[in-house]
Design a protein around this motif. Sequence first.
Motif, short mmCIF file in Angstrom:
data_model
loop_
_atom_site.label_atom_id
_atom_site.label_comp_id
_atom_site.label_asym_id
_atom_site.label_seq_id
_atom_site.Cartn_x
_atom_site.Cartn_y
_atom_site.Cartn_z
N VAL A 126 40.74 37.64 20.75
CA VAL A 126 41.82 37.49 21.71
C VAL A 126 41.54 36.26 22.57
O VAL A 126 40.48 36.14 23.18
CB VAL A 126 41.96 38.74 22.60
N ALA A 127 42.48 35.34 22.60
CA ALA A 127 42.24 34.04 23.25
C ALA A 127 42.43 34.12 24.76
O ALA A 127 43.30 34.81 25.27
CB ALA A 127 43.20 33.00 22.68
N GLU A 128 41.57 33.39 25.49
CA GLU A 128 41.68 33.16 26.93
C GLU A 128 41.89 34.44 27.75
O GLU A 128 42.84 34.56 28.52
CB GLU A 128 42.82 32.19 27.21
N PRO A 129 41.03 35.44 27.60
CA PRO A 129 41.22 36.65 28.41
C PRO A 129 40.74 36.42 29.84
O PRO A 129 39.89 35.57 30.12
CB PRO A 129 40.31 37.66 27.70
N LEU A 130 41.31 37.18 30.77
CA LEU A 130 40.84 37.20 32.14
C LEU A 130 40.31 38.60 32.42
O LEU A 130 41.05 39.58 32.34
CB LEU A 130 41.97 36.86 33.12
N VAL A 131 39.01 38.70 32.71
CA VAL A 131 38.39 39.99 33.02
C VAL A 131 37.62 39.81 34.32
O VAL A 131 36.68 39.03 34.38
CB VAL A 131 37.43 40.44 31.89
N GLN A 132 38.03 40.51 35.36
CA GLN A 132 37.37 40.34 36.65
C GLN A 132 37.41 41.62 37.47
O GLN A 132 38.25 42.50 37.25
CB GLN A 132 38.01 39.20 37.44
N LYS A 133 36.48 41.70 38.42
CA LYS A 133 36.37 42.88 39.29
C LYS A 133 37.45 42.85 40.36
O LYS A 133 37.82 41.78 40.86
CB LYS A 133 34.99 42.89 39.94
N GLN A 134 37.97 44.04 40.70
CA GLN A 134 38.90 44.16 41.82
C GLN A 134 38.56 45.42 42.59
O GLN A 134 38.58 46.53 42.04
CB GLN A 134 40.34 44.21 41.33
N GLY A 135 38.22 45.26 43.84
CA GLY A 135 37.81 46.41 44.64
C GLY A 135 36.41 46.86 44.24
O GLY A 135 35.61 46.12 43.68
N GLN A 136 36.10 48.13 44.54
CA GLN A 136 34.77 48.66 44.30
C GLN A 136 34.55 49.16 42.89
O GLN A 136 33.45 49.06 42.34
CB GLN A 136 34.49 49.80 45.29
N ASP A 137 35.59 49.72 42.26
CA ASP A 137 35.37 50.38 40.97
C ASP A 137 36.46 50.05 39.94
O ASP A 137 36.65 50.80 38.99
CB ASP A 137 35.28 51.90 41.16
N ARG A 138 37.16 48.94 40.13
CA ARG A 138 38.25 48.61 39.21
C ARG A 138 38.05 47.26 38.55
O ARG A 138 37.41 46.36 39.12
CB ARG A 138 39.60 48.66 39.93
N ILE A 139 38.59 47.13 37.35
CA ILE A 139 38.48 45.90 36.56
C ILE A 139 39.88 45.50 36.11
O ILE A 139 40.62 46.33 35.58
CB ILE A 139 37.57 46.11 35.33
N VAL A 140 40.22 44.24 36.34
CA VAL A 140 41.51 43.70 35.90
C VAL A 140 41.30 42.97 34.57
O VAL A 140 40.40 42.14 34.44
CB VAL A 140 42.10 42.74 36.93
N VAL A 141 42.11 43.31 33.59
CA VAL A 141 42.06 42.65 32.27
C VAL A 141 43.44 42.07 31.99
O VAL A 141 44.43 42.81 31.96
CB VAL A 141 41.66 43.63 31.15
#
Length: 614
Positions: A242-257
Motif C-alpha cells: 500500500v503506497a504512502e500510508p500515514l500511521v501516527q499516534k493520536q492521544g494516549q491510546d489511539r492510532i490514525v491510519v
Amino acid sequence: MLNQTPIWKYVLVVFMLALCSLYALPNLYGEDHAVQISSGRDTTVTQALAANVESQLNKANIAIKAVEFENDRILIRVPDSDTQLLARETLEKSLGDDYFVAMNLAPDTPDWLDDLGGTPMKLGLDLRGGVHFMMEVDMNSAIDTAVGGVVDEFRDRLREEKIRYRSVRKVGDAVEVVFRDEDVLESAQFFLRNSYQDMTIDERDSLTLRASFTEARLTQIRDYAVKQNITIIRNRVNQLGVAEPLVQKQGQDRIVVQLPGIQDTAKAKEILNATATLNFRLVDGEGDIRDAVNGRVPAGSELLYERNGQPVLLKKQIMLEGSHIIDATNSMDENGFPQVNINLDSKGGSKISKFSRDNIGKPMATVFIEFKATDERDANGKLIFEKSEEVINVATIQSQLGSSFRITGIDSASEARDLALLLRAGALIAPIQIVEERTVGPSLGKENIELGMQAIIYGLIAVLIFMLIYYQAFGIVANIALVTNLVMIVGIMSMITGATLTLPGMAGIVLTVGMAVDANVLIFERIREELRDGRSPQQAIHFGYDNAFSTILDANITTFIVGMILFAVGTGPIKGFSITLMIGILTSMFTAIIVTRVLVNLFWGGKKITKLAI
C-alpha cells in the motif's frame, strides 16, 4: 558604488530557482488513474501474471495506457476513473481472493525526470481520496502481557539465586509470590526490590509478596504498546504494497491510519485487523495427550491444537515472544525442504540461547495468537476481545540457538513464505480495534483540489494587481518575487520526502501569498520615506532595504516559531497547515530580501537616475 550585487548572489538566485523549478515540474504532468495488484498470503506476483492481466483486460475491451511490473506488484494505468473502477471489478472477479486489487493514482512523471528524483507532491487523504481509520489499543492486554512476562522472570531469577518459593502467579495487575517460611521471604524481598526498581514490592502477609508496577512504569508500558503497534502496522501496510500510508499516534491510546488513493476498505481492514502475535513454547512430552484432551491437563501445561485439528500439549512458560524478531526470511535447506530464517534482537537472542541450551532435542512449537473483537463491551464501553491460539509449527531444537536460527519441518514453500511475512511484519503488543472508519471518494478529493487551486489563483491575481497598481515598476519586481515564491514552495514540498499537501496546507499557501508581499511592502514604504527625506534614488534603495531588514526578520521569526509549535503539538490537518506555513515563511524571506534586491539592483543599481517609479 551603491546597489551593486556580487556575482555569488546571482549564482545563488539562479541555482535556487532552477532547482525548485526542476522539482516542481513533475506536478505539471499530473497522475494517472491506476489499479494496483499485490500478492496475497499464498500467492506471488510475477511477470507472467502481468501478461495474463493485460490479456484479460484487453478481452474485456478495457482501455489500458500501460502495464508495469516492479517491486513485486503490477500497476495498470488507465485513462479515467470510470475505466479504473471497471478494471478493478474485472480483476477482482478473475483473480478472486488470491491477490489484493486496489485503486491508486500513479505519477505520470517522465523517465528522465524520475531518474533525477523528481516526484509530484504527496497529496493527503482530503485531496486524493482514500480510507481513514482510527484504531484504539487495548491497554489492559498490554499490561497483562507485561505482568505475564514478569511472572516468568521472577521464577527464573529466584531459581538462579537459589531462593525457594511455593508459587509465582499473576493476580490481576500484580504478581504474587508465596514462600515456605518468613526468612526466605525477607531475603527474596531484599533481592526483588533491588532487582526490580520499577515495581512496588510489598509484603501481603507473613508468607506472600505482592509486586505491582509503579505508575511511571505503567505509563512507559502504555507508550511502548502504542509506539510498537504503530511500527508493526506500518510494516504490515508496507509489506502488502500500500503506497504512502500515514500511521501516527493520536492521544494516549489511539492510532490514525490513512491510506490515500485506496478505496477498498475491506482489503485495508483485512490488512489492519490482523491483530495477532506469536510466541515459542516447549512441547510437554511427559504429559499424556489423551488425558489432556479429556480435560485432565497437567499443571503448568496447556492444550492447544494445530490447523489440522491435531492436539498438542505445551508448556505454559513462553520461551520467546514475537516482539523480539527483527527479521525473517524463507528459503530452502540443503535437502531442498522449506525453512524460515529468523534474526532476533539482543534480548531475544539471550533468552532463546538460555532456554535452548537446556532443551536440546526437545520439540518447540510456534504458537499463533489472534485477538478477535466480540459483540460484548466492558464497563468503559470498549469492545471485549476473544483470544484464539493455534499451533502453526512444531520443530525439534537441534542445538543451542542464538540471535539467528531457523524453523524447519514446514509443509510447503508457500507456508514458509507466509510465516516469514507474519514474523517480519511483527507481532502486535496489544490488540487493537477500529473505532472510526471513513472513506473519502476520489471525486470529493478532486473537488477539494479544484476549490483550493481557485483560492490560490484568485488570491495571487488580486495581490499581483494591487502591487502593480500601487507600486508601479517596483510592483513588477514584487510580482516576479511572488511567483518565484510559489514555485519554490511547490518545489520544496515535492523534494521533502515526508511532506504531504492537505486541504489546510493549501490554506497555508493562500495565506503565504498574502504574507509574502508584506516584506516588499515594508521595503518599498521605507524607500518612499527615504525619498521624501531628500535622499537620492540610489541612497533611498540602499537604506530602504537595510532599515527594513530587522523588522522583516523579527516578524517572520515569531510567525515561524508559532508554525513550529503547531507542527509539534498538532495532528493531521494542523501539521499540514504548519508545514506549508513554515516553508512559505522561509521562501518569502528569500524572495523578498534577496531576489527582489537582485532584481532592483539589476534594473536600477549603479545608474544615474533622478526618479523611481514606486
